[in-house]
Design an enzyme around this catalytic site. Structure first.
Site, PDB file in Angstrom:
ATOM      1  N   ARG A 176      11.643 -39.139  21.774  1.00  0.00           N
ATOM      2  CA  ARG A 176      12.596 -39.338  22.868  1.00  0.00           C
ATOM      3  C   ARG A 176      11.955 -38.993  24.210  1.00  0.00           C
ATOM      4  O   ARG A 176      12.187 -39.672  25.213  1.00  0.00           O
ATOM      5  CB  ARG A 176      13.869 -38.515  22.643  1.00  0.00           C
ATOM      6  CG  ARG A 176      14.958 -38.811  23.678  1.00  0.00           C
ATOM      7  CD  ARG A 176      16.278 -38.157  23.350  1.00  0.00           C
ATOM      8  NE  ARG A 176      16.202 -36.698  23.429  1.00  0.00           N
ATOM      9  CZ  ARG A 176      17.247 -35.897  23.239  1.00  0.00           C
ATOM     10  NH1 ARG A 176      18.438 -36.403  22.948  1.00  0.00           N
ATOM     11  NH2 ARG A 176      17.115 -34.584  23.320  1.00  0.00           N
ATOM     12  N   LYS A 212      16.469 -38.667  29.457  1.00  0.00           N
ATOM     13  CA  LYS A 212      16.591 -37.215  29.587  1.00  0.00           C
ATOM     14  C   LYS A 212      15.678 -36.760  30.728  1.00  0.00           C
ATOM     15  O   LYS A 212      14.600 -36.178  30.514  1.00  0.00           O
ATOM     16  CB  LYS A 212      16.233 -36.525  28.278  1.00  0.00           C
ATOM     17  CG  LYS A 212      16.747 -35.077  28.196  1.00  0.00           C
ATOM     18  CD  LYS A 212      16.581 -34.524  26.804  1.00  0.00           C
ATOM     19  CE  LYS A 212      17.015 -33.079  26.693  1.00  0.00           C
ATOM     20  NZ  LYS A 212      18.459 -32.882  26.895  1.00  0.00           N
ATOM     21  N   GLU A 242      30.315 -37.404  27.282  1.00  0.00           N
ATOM     22  CA  GLU A 242      29.510 -36.285  26.800  1.00  0.00           C
ATOM     23  C   GLU A 242      29.719 -35.055  27.665  1.00  0.00           C
ATOM     24  O   GLU A 242      30.292 -35.130  28.756  1.00  0.00           O
ATOM     25  CB  GLU A 242      28.026 -36.658  26.795  1.00  0.00           C
ATOM     26  CG  GLU A 242      27.506 -37.093  28.159  1.00  0.00           C
ATOM     27  CD  GLU A 242      26.119 -37.706  28.096  1.00  0.00           C
ATOM     28  OE1 GLU A 242      25.414 -37.514  27.089  1.00  0.00           O
ATOM     29  OE2 GLU A 242      25.741 -38.386  29.079  1.00  0.00           O
TER      30      GLU A 242
END
Length: 319
Positions: free
Chosen positions: A79, A176, A209
């Site tokens: 990721r 991210k 989220e």
């Protein structure tokens, strides 16, 4: 002159003397800028002109080490690699070399449980927004103590509320990145309100989220539901939890697994609501905006998923 003009030696001494409570949890730091490891918290610094600092121009991962095993190691690094690729940052080294350095840094402090805070930045080279001013990408790794939630939180559950902070654009939400201002504001919001987490909501009222964690529900029909991944960060722990949840489908304890939108009404009527994250594992939600969720305590599905996840950690990569 009222302000001291420090020599390099004096500045280093002042850095070493700086201390505050959080530093007690900082165990070691590796930096490509030095190509070495330091264990003195005051020396755990990065160049001020690194784009990571003045633009939030970098990506990161938080990775858990439990009993000497790195949980979801490959998933986190992949990721990280994907996030870097999406914003045009080349990793400063191969993933295999990164794994080796991580292992050496953890070994250097001799701990079995830790939280790895791994950053890849655009690198130093100027204060403009031009990414091509940076000399090269950098990697910074900080090993900190692993702070787990008390067991009471899993038995009694936590409280959540709706966030007033606008959600990120779906393209950015899936990266991210170190530009976490919305996430910081969400955490500030929950602390100011005296609740555990706030959840952001899109214009259609769909729940997305938390600040650093995913929300999922067990609906009235017994389906374990997560929001569509195209508009949230693809949580590594959430994905693994859903893979493990297939065991509950096979045993008939849940009806199935779904990825779809859900709203406030769905949260309020859910059999169970859960927050899932690297440091949380599977944490039951028992209060939403002051109203009880489900039984008001840890539900059977949250309990079993948490047990499955923690058992899974015993098979993680050994440092």
């Amino acid at each position: 002159m009222s302000v001291a003009l420090l020599t390099a030696e004096q500045a280093r001494a002042k850095l070493a003397d700086k201390n505050y409570p959080a530093q007690q949890t900082y165990l070691a730091m590796y930096s490509t800028w030095w190509d070495g490891i330091v264990t003195e918290p005051g020396m755990m610094v990065v160049p001020i002109d690194d784009h990571l600092v003045h633009r939030g121009d970098g990506v990161f991962e938080a990775i858990k080490v439990v009993n000497g095993r790195v949980f979801l190691f490959e998933e986190h690094l992949r990721r990280l690699e994907n996030s870097a690729k999406l914003i045009g940052i080349s990793l400063p080294m191969s993933l295999d070399k990164m794994k080796s350095i991580i292992a050496e840094t953890v070994t250097a402090v001799g701990v079995k449980d830790a939280l790895l805070r791994l950053y890849v930045s655009r690198g130093p080279g100027g204060f403009t927004t031009n990414p091509y001013d940076s000399v090269s990408s950098q990697m910074y790794l900080v090993v900190t103590t692993l702070k787990l939630l008390p067991s009471e939180k899993y038995q009694q559950g936590v409280s959540i509320g709706k966030s007033s902070v606008p959600p990120k654009d779906p393209t950015l939400a899936r990266i991210k990145s170190c530009n976490y201002l919305p996430n910081v504001l969400m955490k500030k919001e929950s602390v100011d309100r005296g609740i555990d987490f706030t959840i952001n909501v899109d214009e259609q009222g769909n729940f997305l989220e938390g600040s650093t964690e995913n929300i999922v529900i067990l609906d009235q029909d017994g389906f374990l539901v997560r929001p569509p991944l195209h508009q949230i960060l693809k949580g590594t722990t959430m994905i693994r939890t859903f893979e493990l949840a297939e065991k509950l489908v096979k045993s008939g304890k849940i009806s199935g697994i779904q990825e779809r939108n859900f709203t406030e009404a769905d949260v309020k009527s859910a059999k169970e609501v859960m927050m899932i994250g690297t440091t949380l594992d599977v944490l039951p939600v028992t209060v939403y905006e002051g109203s009880k969720i489900g039984s008001g305590s840890q539900g059977p599905v949250a309990k079993e998923l948490n047990e499955l996840l923690r058992e899974d950690m015993k098979n993680a990569v050994l440092i």
